[in-house]
Motif scaffolding. Sequence first.
Motif, PDB file in Angstrom:
ATOM      1  N   ASP B  38       0.812  -1.218   0.000  1.00 27.65           N
ATOM      2  CA  ASP B  38       0.000   0.000   0.000  1.00 27.65           C
ATOM      3  C   ASP B  38       0.845   1.268   0.000  1.00 27.65           C
ATOM      4  O   ASP B  38       1.563   1.538   0.954  1.00 27.65           O
ATOM      5  CB  ASP B  38      -0.894   0.028   1.239  1.00 27.65           C
ATOM      6  CG  ASP B  38      -1.934  -1.060   1.205  1.00 27.65           C
ATOM      7  OD1 ASP B  38      -2.641  -1.163   0.198  1.00 27.65           O
ATOM      8  OD2 ASP B  38      -2.038  -1.815   2.196  1.00 27.65           O
ATOM      9  N   VAL B  40       1.240   5.113   0.502  1.00 29.60           N
ATOM     10  CA  VAL B  40       0.492   6.063   1.318  1.00 29.60           C
ATOM     11  C   VAL B  40       0.973   7.503   1.171  1.00 29.60           C
ATOM     12  O   VAL B  40       0.347   8.421   1.703  1.00 29.60           O
ATOM     13  CB  VAL B  40       0.523   5.662   2.809  1.00 29.60           C
ATOM     14  CG1 VAL B  40      -0.293   4.392   3.021  1.00 29.60           C
ATOM     15  CG2 VAL B  40       1.945   5.450   3.319  1.00 29.60           C
ATOM     16  N   GLU B  61       6.305   6.368  -0.464  1.00 27.24           N
ATOM     17  CA  GLU B  61       6.305   5.766   0.870  1.00 27.24           C
ATOM     18  C   GLU B  61       5.177   4.765   0.898  1.00 27.24           C
ATOM     19  O   GLU B  61       4.018   5.116   0.659  1.00 27.24           O
ATOM     20  CB  GLU B  61       6.041   6.837   1.942  1.00 27.24           C
ATOM     21  CG  GLU B  61       7.063   7.947   1.957  1.00 27.24           C
ATOM     22  CD  GLU B  61       8.123   7.781   3.038  1.00 27.24           C
ATOM     23  OE1 GLU B  61       8.086   6.759   3.756  1.00 27.24           O
ATOM     24  OE2 GLU B  61       8.973   8.677   3.140  1.00 27.24           O
ATOM     25  N   SER B  62       5.512   3.517   1.190  1.00 24.95           N
ATOM     26  CA  SER B  62       4.451   2.532   1.406  1.00 24.95           C
ATOM     27  C   SER B  62       4.298   2.378   2.910  1.00 24.95           C
ATOM     28  O   SER B  62       5.070   2.959   3.682  1.00 24.95           O
ATOM     29  CB  SER B  62       4.805   1.208   0.752  1.00 24.95           C
ATOM     30  OG  SER B  62       5.782   0.549   1.499  1.00 24.95           O
ATOM     31  N   VAL B  63       3.320   1.600   3.335  1.00 26.65           N
ATOM     32  CA  VAL B  63       3.142   1.376   4.767  1.00 26.65           C
ATOM     33  C   VAL B  63       4.429   0.805   5.358  1.00 26.65           C
ATOM     34  O   VAL B  63       4.812   1.114   6.468  1.00 26.65           O
ATOM     35  CB  VAL B  63       1.949   0.422   5.021  1.00 26.65           C
ATOM     36  CG1 VAL B  63       1.839   0.076   6.489  1.00 26.65           C
ATOM     37  CG2 VAL B  63       0.656   1.062   4.543  1.00 26.65           C
ATOM     38  N   LYS B  64       5.121  -0.002   4.520  1.00 29.19           N
ATOM     39  CA  LYS B  64       6.304  -0.702   5.025  1.00 29.19           C
ATOM     40  C   LYS B  64       7.588   0.103   4.937  1.00 29.19           C
ATOM     41  O   LYS B  64       8.445  -0.008   5.794  1.00 29.19           O
ATOM     42  CB  LYS B  64       6.514  -2.002   4.229  1.00 29.19           C
ATOM     43  CG  LYS B  64       5.493  -3.071   4.532  1.00 29.19           C
ATOM     44  CD  LYS B  64       5.761  -4.325   3.697  1.00 29.19           C
ATOM     45  CE  LYS B  64       5.340  -4.154   2.261  1.00 29.19           C
ATOM     46  NZ  LYS B  64       5.687  -5.296   1.412  1.00 29.19           N
ATOM     47  N   SER B  65       7.768   0.884   3.831  1.00 31.11           N
ATOM     48  CA  SER B  65       9.082   1.492   3.625  1.00 31.11           C
ATOM     49  C   SER B  65       9.032   2.671   2.657  1.00 31.11           C
ATOM     50  O   SER B  65       8.017   2.927   2.014  1.00 31.11           O
ATOM     51  CB  SER B  65      10.037   0.444   3.053  1.00 31.11           C
ATOM     52  OG  SER B  65       9.543   0.001   1.807  1.00 31.11           O
TER      53      SER B  65
END
Lengths: 354, 127
Positions: B38, B40, B61-65
Amino acid sequence: MELKKTPLNEVHKQLNAKMVEFAGFEMPLQYTGIVDEHMAVRTNVGMFDVSHMGELYFKGDIAEVNRLVTVDVAKMRPGQVAYTMYLNEHGGVVDDLLVYRISEDEVFMVVNASNTEKDDHHVRTHLRSAERYENVSDRYFELAIQGPHAVDLVEQFFHVQDLKFFEMRVFGDFIVSRTGYTGEDGFEVYGPAEQAVEWWNRFMEAGKAIGLKPAGLGARDTLRFEAGLPLYGHELNDEVTPLEANYAFVVDWEKPDFIGKDVLVRQKEQGLTKKLMGLELSKGIARQGYKVFAGDEEIGAVTTGNMAPFLKKSIAMAFLRIDHAKIGTPVEVEVRGERVPAVVVSKTFYKRGR
Amino acid sequence: MVFPEELRYSQDHEWVKVVEGNKVLIGITDFAQDELGDIVYVKLPAVGQEIKKDSAMASLESVKSASDVLAPIDGKVIEVNEALNGQPELINQDPYGQGWIALVEAADIDQVSTLMTAEEYKKFIGH
């Protein structure tokens, strides 16, 4: 080193989960997507395999185990659960955990997977006597069923709807508590590891009608973060006290003694030099380790940051120097080489309606 | 996973689509969005900004990285996808359509043909 597996490992793979390493376990990160699973838990119900969590069982004189935790277990009735911490002699957090008062002389302690061995060692070192003490982590599965409709699902198998938040009940080999790590209503179900698959399938089948979704560690992390709950290794570690981490509510000051209490009492009298607070960023995303500034001065560091999926805000938790830790204080976070304006807020970003 | 034939692909998982003349659209591939999870937050380039092959032109930027989008060619940004400011998830939902990142004037349009074809890219990612 070969990764450990929970009894539900194959089930996750059949569901096409993205698998990742966490605390030495191969765990599902996500099934349909972190945001999708996050929203399912906030608005409906999700189920997490958290069988990697550690379980420590103690039977004996409650005063023994009571010395290890910040809560007064002697004041807890059988059937009560408390969120608490083990501290070291310097007041630093060895781990945060749930303590279950099973009976007059039994407790069940649920600890972080990443700390199970350290905790087991800590407990063994400090227990002077026990009728029985055992690390029973491998014998239990744990499912967390979380969300506003969790009660409708769990009640079909275990009579729990009358339980209040932080109460538990024993059903033969099973323990069910009204607890969780998401900021929602929900339950945690512990049972014999060999029955994990059977119970996962049972809940999934019964949950179809209400839209139950499996949820992974990704959503578990964003949910706990949005609710302002700490994750060991981010907000908590051996060198930070519960007062600095701003979870002072775990400390029962009336309790005569527990390991680390003297340090906390002194710290309370002398005042803190840093404190964990929330931040709301004007843009970008903060990540663990990003520096926080007030003018040219570095005054803190981020412990967790992300876009909050439900609140849809870029938020972070950060340790801030005490003179910049008041709610409303403007600060800046260095995000990938750029200073981004932010404001100090309460770290309880999300609170469900009651 | 989809990799349209009419696009060219970089080793850093960006796609390039020639719109007309030396104007190209740039985005990230279906494979890249799936790996990131995802998305974001998108930091878009500025209109007028010069971009240089293999240098960061945007970040996601994803939820993870967090990860950089590396320019697949040299050029100048003439338009950015402002919709991503409010709906970064468009990249996940429609990576080759509504999830485009920038419209760029290529400095040398021949650079595009040095990028991978869909067939080559599929092999590159092991699909």
